[in-house]
Design a protein around this motif. Structure first.
Motif, PDB file in Angstrom:
ATOM      1  N   LYS A 202       0.824  -1.202   0.000  1.00  0.00           N
ATOM      2  CA  LYS A 202       0.000   0.000   0.000  1.00  0.00           C
ATOM      3  C   LYS A 202       0.862   1.257   0.000  1.00  0.00           C
ATOM      4  O   LYS A 202       1.950   1.288   0.575  1.00  0.00           O
ATOM      5  CB  LYS A 202      -0.924   0.029   1.221  1.00  0.00           C
ATOM      6  N   THR A 203       0.363   2.325  -0.632  1.00  0.00           N
ATOM      7  CA  THR A 203       1.039   3.615  -0.617  1.00  0.00           C
ATOM      8  C   THR A 203       0.702   4.353   0.676  1.00  0.00           C
ATOM      9  O   THR A 203      -0.201   3.951   1.424  1.00  0.00           O
ATOM     10  CB  THR A 203       0.590   4.476  -1.801  1.00  0.00           C
ATOM     11  N   THR A 204       1.420   5.446   0.925  1.00  0.00           N
ATOM     12  CA  THR A 204       1.142   6.250   2.112  1.00  0.00           C
ATOM     13  C   THR A 204      -0.297   6.750   2.110  1.00  0.00           C
ATOM     14  O   THR A 204      -0.984   6.738   3.142  1.00  0.00           O
ATOM     15  CB  THR A 204       2.111   7.443   2.186  1.00  0.00           C
ATOM     16  N   GLN A 205      -0.762   7.156   0.934  1.00  0.00           N
ATOM     17  CA  GLN A 205      -2.143   7.632   0.819  1.00  0.00           C
ATOM     18  C   GLN A 205      -3.137   6.514   1.107  1.00  0.00           C
ATOM     19  O   GLN A 205      -4.147   6.720   1.793  1.00  0.00           O
ATOM     20  CB  GLN A 205      -2.387   8.223  -0.577  1.00  0.00           C
ATOM     21  N   ASP A 206      -2.847   5.325   0.585  1.00  0.00           N
ATOM     22  CA  ASP A 206      -3.706   4.169   0.862  1.00  0.00           C
ATOM     23  C   ASP A 206      -3.763   3.887   2.365  1.00  0.00           C
ATOM     24  O   ASP A 206      -4.839   3.646   2.931  1.00  0.00           O
ATOM     25  CB  ASP A 206      -3.179   2.916   0.160  1.00  0.00           C
ATOM     26  N   ILE A 207      -2.575   3.906   2.992  1.00  0.00           N
ATOM     27  CA  ILE A 207      -2.491   3.579   4.418  1.00  0.00           C
ATOM     28  C   ILE A 207      -3.247   4.611   5.246  1.00  0.00           C
ATOM     29  O   ILE A 207      -3.937   4.266   6.214  1.00  0.00           O
ATOM     30  CB  ILE A 207      -1.015   3.488   4.863  1.00  0.00           C
ATOM     31  N   ALA A 208      -3.132   5.890   4.857  1.00  0.00           N
ATOM     32  CA  ALA A 208      -3.837   6.945   5.579  1.00  0.00           C
ATOM     33  C   ALA A 208      -5.341   6.691   5.563  1.00  0.00           C
ATOM     34  O   ALA A 208      -6.025   6.826   6.582  1.00  0.00           O
ATOM     35  CB  ALA A 208      -3.520   8.304   4.964  1.00  0.00           C
ATOM     36  N   MET A 209      -5.861   6.312   4.413  1.00  0.00           N
ATOM     37  CA  MET A 209      -7.292   6.039   4.298  1.00  0.00           C
ATOM     38  C   MET A 209      -7.676   4.812   5.118  1.00  0.00           C
ATOM     39  O   MET A 209      -8.667   4.814   5.847  1.00  0.00           O
ATOM     40  CB  MET A 209      -7.670   5.823   2.834  1.00  0.00           C
ATOM     41  N   LEU A 210      -6.861   3.739   5.035  1.00  0.00           N
ATOM     42  CA  LEU A 210      -7.168   2.494   5.736  1.00  0.00           C
ATOM     43  C   LEU A 210      -7.102   2.664   7.260  1.00  0.00           C
ATOM     44  O   LEU A 210      -7.887   2.053   7.994  1.00  0.00           O
ATOM     45  CB  LEU A 210      -6.194   1.398   5.300  1.00  0.00           C
ATOM     46  N   MET A 211      -6.175   3.522   7.730  1.00  0.00           N
ATOM     47  CA  MET A 211      -6.009   3.701   9.166  1.00  0.00           C
ATOM     48  C   MET A 211      -6.794   4.893   9.705  1.00  0.00           C
ATOM     49  O   MET A 211      -6.811   5.117  10.918  1.00  0.00           O
ATOM     50  CB  MET A 211      -4.510   3.874   9.493  1.00  0.00           C
ATOM     51  N   GLY A 212      -7.432   5.642   8.814  1.00  0.00           N
ATOM     52  CA  GLY A 212      -8.193   6.801   9.250  1.00  0.00           C
ATOM     53  C   GLY A 212      -7.321   7.919   9.765  1.00  0.00           C
ATOM     54  O   GLY A 212      -7.685   8.627  10.707  1.00  0.00           O
TER      55      GLY A 212
END
Length: 255
Positions: A202-212
């Protein structure tokens, strides 16, 4: 249930490296081997065993001896370590005297033997475990109790050696599955989660969305994870956390 089977079940059920080590040290002492050093490295190369801070290192030796042996780097030139790096199985420390008798030891190796003698590390056995990757190696040194001769240790081994090797093999296989922190700094839940998502591609942006979280907060967790693991890149952090069994763990069962 046999005593050996009962002990192996206790080993495999150990919830942490500390619990396993206490159990194993007590068992080895029953056979007369009351001081033990276990070492494992994931970072072997042709010229180095890796940074000692990255080793899995367990011992019940006196800290002053370990400061000499590990802290001052004596292990790098120790004859039994040399043997362990190039062999698999068990070896009597009689090997040292045989090597000395045929003039095969260097002056540095002779000095290390003399230092060991001053610390009553004179008789015992080493067990070198089969490597699980091309860059990994594990071994354990079983030091006989003070006053025991190598001949006496060999007699014990002749009677119980196969059981001792089996117990140490199981202990080794269990140790490398348990969470551990070589530097003593464990990852936080958020740091682990961020690294796990990186490991999933996952990208940083993906992770931000997944982790809220915000991307900046994700970057902070990854930076702190790199600092805790003493690495420079996030890719290195993922690899090292995986080696230390700090990723994809169930909360509450860390060693």
């Amino acid at each position: 249930m046999s005593e050996l089977r009962r002990f192996l079940e206790q080993l495999t059920a150990a919830p942490s490296a500390e619990a396993l080590w206490d159990l194993h040290c007590s068992k080895m002492a029953e056979y007369g081997f009351d001081r033990i050093i276990y070492g494992f490295s994931h970072y072997m190369s042709e010229t180095s065993m890796g940074d000692p801070e990255d080793f899995i290192l367990l011992t019940n030796h006196d800290p002053s001896y370990m400061e000499l042996f590990i802290g001052n780097g004596l292990y790098r030139d120790a004859p039994m370590v040399r043997w362990a790096l190039h062999n698999v199985g068990a070896c009597s420390w009689r090997f040292l005297w045989d090597e000395m008798a045929r003039g095969a030891l260097t002056e540095r190796e002779k000095q290390i033997i003399a230092i060991n003698q001053r610390h009553n590390v004179t008789a015992g056995y080493s067990i070198s475990f089969k490597a699980i990757t091309s860059r990994s190696k594990g071994a354990i040194a079983l030091t006989a109790r003070e006053g025991m001769t190598q001949a006496e240790a060999d007699e014990i081994w002749a009677e119980h050696g196969s059981d001792i090797v089996l117990m140490n093999n199981v202990a080794h296989l269990k140790i490398v599955t348990l969470p551990h922190q070589s530097t003593g700094r464990s990852l936080t839940k958020r740091q682990r989660e961020a690294l796990e998502w990186v490991g999933d591609g996952k990208t940083t942006q993906d992770i931000a969305m997944l982790m809220g979280l915000t991307s900046a907060t994700v970057e902070k967790h990854l930076r702190l994870a790199r600092e805790s693991l003493s690495v420079e890149t996030t890719a290195q952090a993922v690899l090292k956390a995986a080696f230390q069994n700090q990723m994809f763990i169930v909360d509450g069962i860390q060693g």
